[in-house]
Scaffold this active site. Structure first.
Site, short mmCIF file in Angstrom:
data_model
loop_
_atom_site.label_atom_id
_atom_site.label_comp_id
_atom_site.label_asym_id
_atom_site.label_seq_id
_atom_site.Cartn_x
_atom_site.Cartn_y
_atom_site.Cartn_z
N LYS A 1 3.90 -1.78 -4.33
CA LYS A 1 4.56 -1.69 -2.89
C LYS A 1 5.88 -1.37 -3.06
CE LYS A 1 4.55 -4.11 1.55
NZ LYS A 1 4.38 -4.99 2.17
N ARG B 1 7.38 -3.50 11.53
CA ARG B 1 8.18 -4.58 11.68
C ARG B 1 8.39 -4.57 12.93
NH1 ARG B 1 12.05 -4.00 6.39
NH2 ARG B 1 10.27 -4.00 4.94
N LYS C 1 13.93 -6.07 1.64
CA LYS C 1 13.03 -6.71 0.44
C LYS C 1 13.07 -6.32 -0.85
CE LYS C 1 9.95 -7.93 4.42
NZ LYS C 1 8.42 -7.80 4.88
N GLU D 1 3.38 -3.27 -12.85
CA GLU D 1 2.83 -3.87 -11.74
C GLU D 1 1.28 -3.96 -11.26
OE1 GLU D 1 4.09 -5.90 -9.74
OE2 GLU D 1 6.41 -5.51 -9.78
N LYS E 1 1.65 1.66 -1.88
CA LYS E 1 1.99 1.96 -0.49
C LYS E 1 3.34 2.09 -0.78
CE LYS E 1 2.62 -1.09 3.39
NZ LYS E 1 2.54 -2.43 3.81
N SER F 1 3.19 2.84 8.81
CA SER F 1 3.59 2.97 10.33
C SER F 1 4.33 3.89 10.40
CB SER F 1 3.97 1.54 10.72
OG SER F 1 5.13 0.99 9.92
N TYR G 1 -3.36 4.02 10.51
CA TYR G 1 -3.60 3.77 11.95
C TYR G 1 -4.24 4.65 12.67
CZ TYR G 1 -0.15 0.37 10.68
OH TYR G 1 0.37 -0.89 9.96
#
Ligand code: PBG
Length: 328
Positions: A195, A205, A222, A238, A253, A279, A318
């Site tokens: 990610k 967010r 982040k 990862e 992602k 999103s 979505y």
């Protein structure tokens, strides 16, 4: 003379169907849903046209509609009231919390629906971080303990699969151990393994009011836990670690700008791969379609098919409901 003519296999819809390599079905989709307190509540999210925050009763109704369309998996997020946020995230494992009630309600109304709650502290954090803050730093190991408690609590509520999206090191192992100790052998882990720290999470967010807050020395991004978008080899590291630690499904992602990563990981692993069409990708498509600059339906189907072609087994999107309706 030309003997090799690739156009022969494109001459009609029927022949194109015969040589088609990738097909998309509603069974490939996981629908992310935003839940709020209350009854009969539905709030539009301006940057995500067609997507709503819903109270549990309306979310259950929506899940029934999704299931009838062939979408048999949902991914849940809570809009946590400010008064319940702190630095420990403890509301995340409140047995009577909003998430726990939502899982129970959906599983009891539609037992066959695969319910995959998000596991991360950001909606519960006063700092808007996925980790507990100790001395201005995101505290990896303290966060893992919290995530394990959250995962067990969601399993108790009836989650089929828990989906840690936080990117702390070692959390898949800690969560797997906690699930086993509590006899949730059958509850799967979908790990957000690769990610990236991405600007494409913006609309999400704002939907949850979960962006990192500006608190002096605490980072407002982040980047100390999510991956650097300049990197791709790092994704192998990862992914392999999360598989070793016990992940059942691997998430990559965001989606569309990261399909090179999806294809590379697909070539290396046999575990199912999930891709999150996030999103910001949805917002871009909707904004262009609303301006008449893109054909909404065609662009949705093409985007999702290309994500699958790159190597995704399942797609968090979505656009799931709309895509399923278009495909009918
Ligand atoms: C947070 C989380 C995020 C998303 C899913 N879980 C945002 C973030 O990492 O800041 C993003 C989903 C989207 O943008 O659609 N744990």
């Amino acid at each position: 003379m030309i003997y090799s003519r690739n156009r022969r296999l494109r001459t009609s819809p029927a022949i194109r169907n015969l040589v088609r390599e990738t097909t998309l079905t509603p069974h490939d989709f996981v629908m992310p849903m935003f839940i709020i307190e209350g009854e009969n509540q539905q709030e539009a999210i301006p940057s995500m046209p067609g997507i709503y925050r819903r109270s549990i009763d309306l979310a259950v109704k929506e899940c029934k509609a999704l299931f009838e369309l062939g979408i048999m998996a949902v991914n849940l997020y809570m809009k946590v009231p400010d008064g319940l946020k702190d630095n420990t995230g403890k509301e995340a494992w409140n047995p009577n919390g909003l998430m726990q009630r939502a899982i129970k309600a959906i599983k009891s109304a539609i037992p066959k629906m695969v319910v995959m709650p998000d596991v991360a502290l950001d909606p519960y954090s006063i700092y808007g971080h996925d980790g507990i803050i100790t001395n201005g730093q995101i505290d990896n190991d303290a966060t893992n303990i919290a995530l394990a408690q959250m995962a067990v609590s969601l399993a108790e509520a009836g989650a089929d699969v828990v989906a840690p999206s936080d990117m702390m090191d070692g959390r898949v192992k800690v969560i797997r151990e906690a699930l086993e100790e509590n006899h949730f052998h059958h509850v799967g882990i979908l790990s957000y393994a690769a990610k990236y720290a991405s600007s494409f999470y913006g609309p999400f967010r704002s939907a949850l009011d979960s962006a990192p807050k500006d608190f002096q020395e605490i980072p407002t991004d982040k980047k100390t836990y999510q991956m650097d978008f300049h990197n791709s080899r790092e994704a192998y590291n990862e992914v392999f670690k999360d598989i070793e630690e016990g992940a059942d499904i691997i998430m990559i992602k965001p989606g569309m700008p990261y399909l090179d990563i999806v294809a590379k990981i697909r070539a290396e692993i046999d575990l199912p791969i999930a891709v999150f069409n996030v999103s910001g990708e949805y917002a871009m498509l909707k904004a262009a379609a609303q301006n008449g600059w893109l054909d909404n339906d065609k662009a949705i189907i093409e985007s999702l098919t290309c994500i699958k072609r790159a190597g995704a087994d399942m797609i968090f999107t979505y656009a799931a409901k709309e895509a399923a309706m278009i495909m009918q």
